[in-house]
Design a protein around this motif. Structure first.
Motif, PDB file in Angstrom:
ATOM      1  N   VAL A 145     -31.221  15.099  -0.291  1.00 41.16           N
ATOM      2  CA  VAL A 145     -30.018  14.411  -0.741  1.00 41.16           C
ATOM      3  C   VAL A 145     -28.955  15.437  -1.128  1.00 41.16           C
ATOM      4  N   LEU A 146     -27.805  15.349  -0.495  1.00 41.67           N
ATOM      5  CA  LEU A 146     -26.721  16.297  -0.734  1.00 41.67           C
ATOM      6  C   LEU A 146     -25.857  15.900  -1.923  1.00 41.67           C
ATOM      7  N   GLY A 147     -25.860  14.632  -2.241  1.00 40.78           N
ATOM      8  CA  GLY A 147     -25.047  14.134  -3.341  1.00 40.78           C
ATOM      9  C   GLY A 147     -24.638  12.694  -3.083  1.00 40.78           C
ATOM     10  N   SER A 148     -23.938  12.122  -4.010  1.00 42.62           N
ATOM     11  CA  SER A 148     -23.450  10.748  -3.862  1.00 42.62           C
ATOM     12  C   SER A 148     -22.036  10.659  -4.397  1.00 42.62           C
ATOM     13  N   LEU A 149     -21.335   9.634  -3.971  1.00 39.75           N
ATOM     14  CA  LEU A 149     -19.938   9.471  -4.361  1.00 39.75           C
ATOM     15  C   LEU A 149     -19.607   7.986  -4.379  1.00 39.75           C
ATOM     16  N   ALA A 150     -18.982   7.532  -5.452  1.00 40.41           N
ATOM     17  CA  ALA A 150     -18.526   6.148  -5.500  1.00 40.41           C
ATOM     18  C   ALA A 150     -17.461   5.946  -4.434  1.00 40.41           C
ATOM     19  N   SER A 151     -17.576   4.849  -3.711  1.00 37.25           N
ATOM     20  CA  SER A 151     -16.622   4.590  -2.626  1.00 37.25           C
ATOM     21  C   SER A 151     -15.186   4.584  -3.139  1.00 37.25           C
ATOM     22  N   SER A 152     -14.958   4.028  -4.315  1.00 31.99           N
ATOM     23  CA  SER A 152     -13.598   3.940  -4.857  1.00 31.99           C
ATOM     24  C   SER A 152     -13.048   5.296  -5.267  1.00 31.99           C
ATOM     25  N   GLU A 153     -13.938   6.296  -5.443  1.00 35.78           N
ATOM     26  CA  GLU A 153     -13.489   7.615  -5.886  1.00 35.78           C
ATOM     27  C   GLU A 153     -13.215   8.571  -4.733  1.00 35.78           C
ATOM     28  N   ARG A 154     -13.616   8.211  -3.531  1.00 41.40           N
ATOM     29  CA  ARG A 154     -13.324   9.085  -2.405  1.00 41.40           C
ATOM     30  C   ARG A 154     -11.811   9.121  -2.193  1.00 41.40           C
ATOM     31  N   PHE A 155     -11.284  10.296  -1.887  1.00 40.59           N
ATOM     32  CA  PHE A 155      -9.835  10.476  -1.870  1.00 40.59           C
ATOM     33  C   PHE A 155      -9.139   9.476  -0.957  1.00 40.59           C
ATOM     34  N   GLY A 156      -9.678   9.245   0.240  1.00 35.17           N
ATOM     35  CA  GLY A 156      -9.026   8.349   1.181  1.00 35.17           C
ATOM     36  C   GLY A 156      -8.863   6.945   0.616  1.00 35.17           C
ATOM     37  N   ASN A 157      -9.901   6.441  -0.073  1.00 34.83           N
ATOM     38  CA  ASN A 157      -9.816   5.111  -0.671  1.00 34.83           C
ATOM     39  C   ASN A 157      -8.888   5.107  -1.882  1.00 34.83           C
ATOM     40  N   TRP A 158      -8.936   6.186  -2.675  1.00 32.40           N
ATOM     41  CA  TRP A 158      -8.035   6.300  -3.830  1.00 32.40           C
ATOM     42  C   TRP A 158      -6.578   6.338  -3.376  1.00 32.40           C
ATOM     43  N   ALA A 159      -6.302   7.150  -2.341  1.00 30.51           N
ATOM     44  CA  ALA A 159      -4.928   7.261  -1.835  1.00 30.51           C
ATOM     45  C   ALA A 159      -4.454   5.955  -1.221  1.00 30.51           C
ATOM     46  N   LYS A 160      -5.366   5.210  -0.616  1.00 26.45           N
ATOM     47  CA  LYS A 160      -5.002   3.908  -0.039  1.00 26.45           C
ATOM     48  C   LYS A 160      -4.603   2.937  -1.142  1.00 26.45           C
ATOM     49  N   ARG A 161      -5.368   2.910  -2.238  1.00 34.96           N
ATOM     50  CA  ARG A 161      -5.037   2.022  -3.350  1.00 34.96           C
ATOM     51  C   ARG A 161      -3.736   2.450  -4.024  1.00 34.96           C
ATOM     52  N   LEU A 162      -3.510   3.759  -4.112  1.00 34.98           N
ATOM     53  CA  LEU A 162      -2.258   4.254  -4.673  1.00 34.98           C
ATOM     54  C   LEU A 162      -1.078   3.810  -3.818  1.00 34.98           C
ATOM     55  N   HIS A 163      -1.231   3.891  -2.505  1.00 36.58           N
ATOM     56  CA  HIS A 163      -0.154   3.549  -1.580  1.00 36.58           C
ATOM     57  C   HIS A 163       0.114   2.051  -1.560  1.00 36.58           C
ATOM     58  N   SER A 164      -0.926   1.249  -1.646  1.00 38.03           N
ATOM     59  CA  SER A 164      -0.746  -0.195  -1.477  1.00 38.03           C
ATOM     60  C   SER A 164      -0.432  -0.926  -2.776  1.00 38.03           C
ATOM     61  N   ARG A 165      -0.935  -0.431  -3.922  1.00 33.22           N
ATOM     62  CA  ARG A 165      -0.674  -1.142  -5.179  1.00 33.22           C
ATOM     63  C   ARG A 165      -0.705  -0.224  -6.397  1.00 33.22           C
ATOM     64  N   LEU A 166      -0.415   1.044  -6.209  1.00 38.15           N
ATOM     65  CA  LEU A 166      -0.264   1.995  -7.322  1.00 38.15           C
ATOM     66  C   LEU A 166      -1.484   1.993  -8.246  1.00 38.15           C
ATOM     67  N   LEU A 167      -2.677   1.900  -7.652  1.00 37.89           N
ATOM     68  CA  LEU A 167      -3.953   1.927  -8.362  1.00 37.89           C
ATOM     69  C   LEU A 167      -4.140   0.718  -9.287  1.00 37.89           C
ATOM     70  N   GLN A 168      -3.304  -0.314  -9.110  1.00 39.56           N
ATOM     71  CA  GLN A 168      -3.420  -1.510  -9.928  1.00 39.56           C
ATOM     72  C   GLN A 168      -4.191  -2.583  -9.157  1.00 39.56           C
ATOM     73  N   ASN A 169      -4.333  -3.750  -9.761  1.00 38.61           N
ATOM     74  CA  ASN A 169      -5.046  -4.829  -9.085  1.00 38.61           C
ATOM     75  C   ASN A 169      -4.173  -5.456  -7.999  1.00 38.61           C
ATOM     76  N   ASP A 170      -4.736  -6.453  -7.330  1.00 39.54           N
ATOM     77  CA  ASP A 170      -4.039  -7.056  -6.195  1.00 39.54           C
ATOM     78  C   ASP A 170      -2.711  -7.694  -6.580  1.00 39.54           C
ATOM     79  N   GLY A 171      -2.531  -8.001  -7.859  1.00 35.69           N
ATOM     80  CA  GLY A 171      -1.286  -8.618  -8.290  1.00 35.69           C
ATOM     81  C   GLY A 171      -0.066  -7.732  -8.086  1.00 35.69           C
ATOM     82  N   TRP A 172      -0.301  -6.439  -7.899  1.00 35.18           N
ATOM     83  CA  TRP A 172       0.810  -5.506  -7.709  1.00 35.18           C
ATOM     84  C   TRP A 172       1.166  -5.317  -6.238  1.00 35.18           C
ATOM     85  N   ARG A 173       0.425  -5.927  -5.356  1.00 37.72           N
ATOM     86  CA  ARG A 173       0.696  -5.730  -3.932  1.00 37.72           C
ATOM     87  C   ARG A 173       2.019  -6.345  -3.508  1.00 37.72           C
TER      88      ARG A 173
END
Length: 448
Positions: A145-173
């Motif tokens: 096992v090389l390691g593990s990472l929460a899906s929400s913490e991977r940069f690509g997913n974090w940057a996607k949430r930042l771009h689409s709703r500024l890391l807020q919930n869906d109400g900010w979309r």
């Protein structure tokens, strides 16, 4: 001035006014979307720097059976969590990726939007994971096992949430949807205002200075990248809540939804051979899938089926969806690129393009597009402050009869845009109230 010339002048004054309002409404949100989008463009390079120790290994002999890697990942996963899917190595230096989520977890915030319109039995490729998912990375050669990472913490997913709703919930979309709606209006009115007539030059003139130079480059760059703008805005709107729902409903009504898998697919238990393990399922998938990384999903019950789909969105023409018997490995359903509808093919290409997933040229074009948007926003406001007289709002002047000057085609286009973009309809209606108030104020001031 003849009637036709005056009609053109009235239309131009109206389109200029609408262009100004569109810029005023969209600018703050467009600025945020552009800056966060330009950050997202660098996802491949940033993730290579951050996760090379997880994503890649040093080849060393023969790979162990895939089941060894899955078993190693299960030993490190939180108690009670279930395997969602497995991405076996495609290249020799790829790690095995095993995704886990709490038992009974549903597709969460990182899932691609699914279709609507009553196709409950449609089985589509799923690139997302439940919101609480983690991915465990395993060396396929020694099952370490090389390691593990929460899906929400991977940069690509974090940057996607930042771009689409500024890391807020869906109400900010709604912010991004509002910006995309009015940016589309900016694009349409900008093209109309720019369109060369008579001796007007289609490209900026050499030697232009001051506000005139800003105006020419503002218009030219906006129109030159117009096709990219349409793709970016359209694909962005398909992800939105309100406009996206309208677009998907229209897709389903027009018969452009992705092809549904047949209902009732199930496996026939084979007492002699037993069910396929992960390695056996991988071999079946490789024998039928195109040459691309695959994502495997195990049967959810004894008579359920194995599912395999593409794990790499940068090659949309190799998209496929495969379901096969959990015991014999017999293919029960297969849909490749040729089975996709025109809408499906367009989004399969447009969405990865929007994200810059087609390589360096795609990233370079998106960076140029982002820089152009920033220039358009800055130059537009510079021209506004250069034009605005002290103490005035600086609104572009409307000629008499401007609101009745557009053609029937223009009104039809406006109606379609409002029907497809509900936030445009709502904000546009509020804007009309503002215009009525301004007109009333102007009439009162003339009487004094």
């Amino acid at each position: 001035m003849d009637d036709h010339t005056f009609l053109i002048a009235r239309r131009k004054s109206l389109y200029w006014r609408i262009h100004f309002w569109a810029a005023l409404i969209a600018s703050p949100f467009a600025l945020l979307a552009t800056l966060t989008g330009m950050l997202y463009v660098f996802t491949p390079q940033i993730e290579t720097a951050l996760y090379a120790h997880l994503d890649h290994v040093t080849p060393q002999g023969a790979m162990l059976p895939l089941d060894a890697a899955v078993a190693a990942a299960e030993r490190t996963a939180p108690r009670g969590w279930e395997v969602q899917h497995v991405v076996p190595p495609f290249e020799k230096d790829d790690a095995v990726q095993v995704a886990f989520a709490p038992s009974g977890g549903a597709q969460g915030e990182h899932a691609e939007h699914a279709g609507h319109g009553g196709h409950a039995a449609v089985v589509k490729p799923k690139f997302g994971l439940p919101a609480q998912a983690i991915v465990v990375y395993v060396n396929p050669y020694d099952a370490r096992v090389l390691g593990s990472l929460a899906s929400s913490e991977r940069f690509g997913n974090w940057a996607k949430r930042l771009h689409s709703r500024l890391l807020q919930n869906d109400g900010w979309r709604w912010m991004i949807e509002l910006a995309a709606s009015w940016l589309m209006v900016m694009l349409v009115t900008g093209v109309i205002l720019w369109w060369p007539r008579g001796a007007q030059a289609a490209v900026p003139k050499r030697g232009a200075r001051g506000r005139n130079a800003w105006r020419q480059w503002h218009a030219f760059l906006g129109v030159a990248l117009g096709l990219v703008s349409v793709v970016i805005l359209t694909t962005g709107l398909t992800w939105s809540q309100q406009a996206g729902g309208r677009i998907r409903a229209l897709r389903d009504i027009s018969g452009q939804a992705s092809p549904p898998a047949p209902r009732g697919l199930h496996s026939s238990e084979d007492a002699a051979g037993g069910p396929l393990d992960w390695q056996g399922a991988w071999q079946v998938a490789r024998s039928h899938a195109p040459a691309i990384a695959v994502q495997l999903t195990a049967p959810a019950s004894q008579d359920d089926v194995w599912r395999a789909t593409m794990a790499d969105r940068s090659r949309p023409t190799l998209r496929f969806d495969l379901q096969f018997d959990a015991y014999s490995g017999k293919p029960l359903y297969y849909a490749g690129w040729e089975a996709q509808t025109a809408f499906g093919k367009a989004t399969a290409i447009g969405i990865p393009f929007h994200r810059g997933e087609f390589g360096w040229w795609n990233q370079a074009l998106l960076l140029l597009f982002g820089a152009s948007v920033l220039f358009s926003l800055v130059s537009g406001w510079l021209m506004y402050f250069k034009r605005r007289l002290p103490g005035s709002l600086g609104l572009p002047k409307l000629l008499p009869g401007a609101w009745t000057s557009p053609s029937a085609l223009a009104w039809l286009v406006a109606a379609i845009m409002c029907a497809l973009m509900p936030l445009l309809l709502i904000s546009g209606s509020l804007l009309m109230l503002v215009e009525l108030a301004l007109a009333r104020r102007q009439r009162l001031s003339r009487r004094r």
